[in-house]
Design a protein around this motif. Structure first.
Motif, PDB file in Angstrom:
ATOM      1  N   SER A  74       0.916  -1.020   0.076  1.00 55.95           N
ATOM      2  CA  SER A  74       0.016   0.035  -0.071  1.00 55.95           C
ATOM      3  C   SER A  74       1.056   1.319  -0.009  1.00 55.95           C
ATOM      4  O   SER A  74       0.362   2.132  -0.888  1.00 55.95           O
ATOM      5  CB  SER A  74      -0.701  -0.056   1.113  1.00 55.95           C
ATOM      6  N   VAL A  75       1.856   1.346   0.734  1.00 60.24           N
ATOM      7  CA  VAL A  75       2.589   2.567   0.869  1.00 60.24           C
ATOM      8  C   VAL A  75       3.470   2.601  -0.512  1.00 60.24           C
ATOM      9  O   VAL A  75       3.692   3.730  -1.157  1.00 60.24           O
ATOM     10  CB  VAL A  75       3.874   2.135   1.931  1.00 60.24           C
ATOM     11  N   TYR A  76       4.114   1.438  -0.865  1.00 58.12           N
ATOM     12  CA  TYR A  76       4.617   1.478  -2.367  1.00 58.12           C
ATOM     13  C   TYR A  76       3.606   2.174  -3.360  1.00 58.12           C
ATOM     14  O   TYR A  76       4.022   3.146  -4.280  1.00 58.12           O
ATOM     15  CB  TYR A  76       5.248   0.075  -2.766  1.00 58.12           C
ATOM     16  N   SER A  77       2.448   1.635  -3.367  1.00 58.48           N
ATOM     17  CA  SER A  77       1.511   2.162  -4.242  1.00 58.48           C
ATOM     18  C   SER A  77       1.132   3.670  -4.247  1.00 58.48           C
ATOM     19  O   SER A  77       1.117   4.402  -5.182  1.00 58.48           O
ATOM     20  CB  SER A  77       0.023   1.353  -3.850  1.00 58.48           C
ATOM     21  N   ILE A  78       0.976   4.122  -2.955  1.00 60.36           N
ATOM     22  CA  ILE A  78       0.826   5.463  -2.794  1.00 60.36           C
ATOM     23  C   ILE A  78       2.045   6.385  -3.162  1.00 60.36           C
ATOM     24  O   ILE A  78       1.747   7.268  -3.829  1.00 60.36           O
ATOM     25  CB  ILE A  78       0.415   5.920  -1.192  1.00 60.36           C
ATOM     26  N   VAL A  79       3.316   5.732  -2.690  1.00 64.15           N
ATOM     27  CA  VAL A  79       4.273   6.692  -3.298  1.00 64.15           C
ATOM     28  C   VAL A  79       4.543   6.496  -4.746  1.00 64.15           C
ATOM     29  O   VAL A  79       4.750   7.809  -5.284  1.00 64.15           O
ATOM     30  CB  VAL A  79       5.751   5.964  -2.796  1.00 64.15           C
ATOM     31  N   LEU A  80       4.242   5.405  -5.273  1.00 72.02           N
ATOM     32  CA  LEU A  80       4.330   5.415  -6.919  1.00 72.02           C
ATOM     33  C   LEU A  80       3.216   6.174  -7.460  1.00 72.02           C
ATOM     34  O   LEU A  80       3.528   7.134  -8.634  1.00 72.02           O
ATOM     35  CB  LEU A  80       4.019   4.076  -7.381  1.00 72.02           C
ATOM     36  N   GLN A  81       1.973   6.439  -7.089  1.00 75.19           N
ATOM     37  CA  GLN A  81       1.079   7.284  -7.400  1.00 75.19           C
ATOM     38  C   GLN A  81       1.229   8.694  -7.195  1.00 75.19           C
ATOM     39  O   GLN A  81       1.086   9.665  -8.196  1.00 75.19           O
ATOM     40  CB  GLN A  81      -0.230   7.050  -6.670  1.00 75.19           C
ATOM     41  N   GLN A  82       2.105   8.958  -6.146  1.00 74.54           N
ATOM     42  CA  GLN A  82       2.379  10.333  -5.967  1.00 74.54           C
ATOM     43  C   GLN A  82       3.648  10.932  -7.167  1.00 74.54           C
ATOM     44  O   GLN A  82       3.525  11.917  -7.805  1.00 74.54           O
ATOM     45  CB  GLN A  82       3.077  10.691  -4.699  1.00 74.54           C
ATOM     46  N   GLU A  83       4.699  10.108  -7.343  1.00 74.62           N
ATOM     47  CA  GLU A  83       5.409  10.262  -8.477  1.00 74.62           C
ATOM     48  C   GLU A  83       4.935  10.249  -9.839  1.00 74.62           C
ATOM     49  O   GLU A  83       5.400  11.379 -10.556  1.00 74.62           O
ATOM     50  CB  GLU A  83       6.435   9.015  -8.319  1.00 74.62           C
ATOM     51  N   ILE A  84       3.830   9.597 -10.096  1.00 78.30           N
ATOM     52  CA  ILE A  84       3.224   9.611 -11.331  1.00 78.30           C
ATOM     53  C   ILE A  84       2.333  10.920 -11.552  1.00 78.30           C
ATOM     54  O   ILE A  84       2.586  11.677 -12.487  1.00 78.30           O
ATOM     55  CB  ILE A  84       2.104   8.565 -11.576  1.00 78.30           C
ATOM     56  N   ASP A  85       1.679  11.591 -10.562  1.00 77.74           N
ATOM     57  CA  ASP A  85       1.041  12.696 -10.285  1.00 77.74           C
ATOM     58  C   ASP A  85       2.106  13.828 -10.337  1.00 77.74           C
ATOM     59  O   ASP A  85       1.755  14.953 -11.186  1.00 77.74           O
ATOM     60  CB  ASP A  85       0.306  12.935  -9.073  1.00 77.74           C
ATOM     61  N   GLU A  86       3.378  13.776  -9.875  1.00 74.54           N
ATOM     62  CA  GLU A  86       4.249  14.805  -9.944  1.00 74.54           C
ATOM     63  C   GLU A  86       4.934  14.877 -11.337  1.00 74.54           C
ATOM     64  O   GLU A  86       4.989  15.944 -11.745  1.00 74.54           O
ATOM     65  CB  GLU A  86       5.412  14.614  -8.955  1.00 74.54           C
ATOM     66  N   ASP A  87       5.191  13.834 -11.884  1.00 74.94           N
ATOM     67  CA  ASP A  87       5.619  13.753 -13.253  1.00 74.94           C
ATOM     68  C   ASP A  87       4.718  14.409 -14.339  1.00 74.94           C
ATOM     69  O   ASP A  87       4.903  15.179 -15.122  1.00 74.94           O
ATOM     70  CB  ASP A  87       5.998  12.317 -13.886  1.00 74.94           C
ATOM     71  N   ARG A  88       3.264  14.177 -14.047  1.00 77.66           N
ATOM     72  CA  ARG A  88       2.352  14.716 -14.844  1.00 77.66           C
ATOM     73  C   ARG A  88       2.264  16.224 -14.738  1.00 77.66           C
ATOM     74  O   ARG A  88       1.989  16.852 -15.761  1.00 77.66           O
ATOM     75  CB  ARG A  88       0.874  13.942 -14.550  1.00 77.66           C
ATOM     76  N   GLY A  89       2.562  16.745 -13.494  1.00 77.24           N
ATOM     77  CA  GLY A  89       2.575  18.005 -13.099  1.00 77.24           C
ATOM     78  C   GLY A  89       3.530  18.766 -13.744  1.00 77.24           C
ATOM     79  O   GLY A  89       3.369  19.793 -14.385  1.00 77.24           O
ATOM     80  N   ARG A  90       4.976  18.116 -14.063  1.00 79.71           N
ATOM     81  CA  ARG A  90       5.837  18.585 -14.399  1.00 79.71           C
ATOM     82  C   ARG A  90       5.862  18.703 -16.072  1.00 79.71           C
ATOM     83  O   ARG A  90       6.242  19.534 -16.745  1.00 79.71           O
ATOM     84  CB  ARG A  90       7.159  17.741 -14.274  1.00 79.71           C
ATOM     85  N   ASN A  91       5.207  17.696 -16.554  1.00 80.19           N
ATOM     86  CA  ASN A  91       4.841  17.468 -17.984  1.00 80.19           C
ATOM     87  C   ASN A  91       4.153  18.718 -18.474  1.00 80.19           C
ATOM     88  O   ASN A  91       4.340  19.243 -19.472  1.00 80.19           O
ATOM     89  CB  ASN A  91       4.432  16.442 -18.553  1.00 80.19           C
TER      90      ASN A  91
END
Length: 99
Positions: A74-91
């Motif tokens: 669950s923690v890994y999933s949350i961290v991964l989702q946050q990284e994906i959201d941050e990458d989308r924001g940067r893009n």
């Protein structure tokens, strides 16, 4: 009643005791023996856990391990989702929001 003369032990000799006193002393002696037996038995039980306790602890260990694994996932999933959201924001910031 006169005090019993000291005899080498803690208890007076039987002829100097009334029947009820002797009965009480006998009961205390049986109680002391039973307490010693109980202490020995409890010491033995405490030093060697029963298989039921060990089986219960093994099952608890498996469940705890499963919960820990699920928590890590669950923690890994949350961290991964946050990284994906941050990458989308940067893009979006990099390429604009024309998409």
């Amino acid at each position: 009643m006169e005090p019993a003369p000291a005899t080498g032990g803690l208890l007076a000799s039987p002829p100097e005791l009334s029947p009820i006193e002797q009965e009480v002393l006998d009961e205390y002696e049986r109680l002391a023996e039973n307490m010693k037996k109980l202490a020995t038995l409890l010491d033995h039980l405490a030093s060697q856990p029963t298989t039921e306790i060990l089986d219960g602890l093994r099952e608890l260990e498996r469940k705890t391990s499963l919960v820990f694994t699920l928590l890590k996932a669950s923690v890994y999933s949350i961290v991964l989702q946050q990284e994906i959201d941050e990458d989308r924001g940067r893009n979006r910031d990099q390429y604009g929001s024309d998409e």
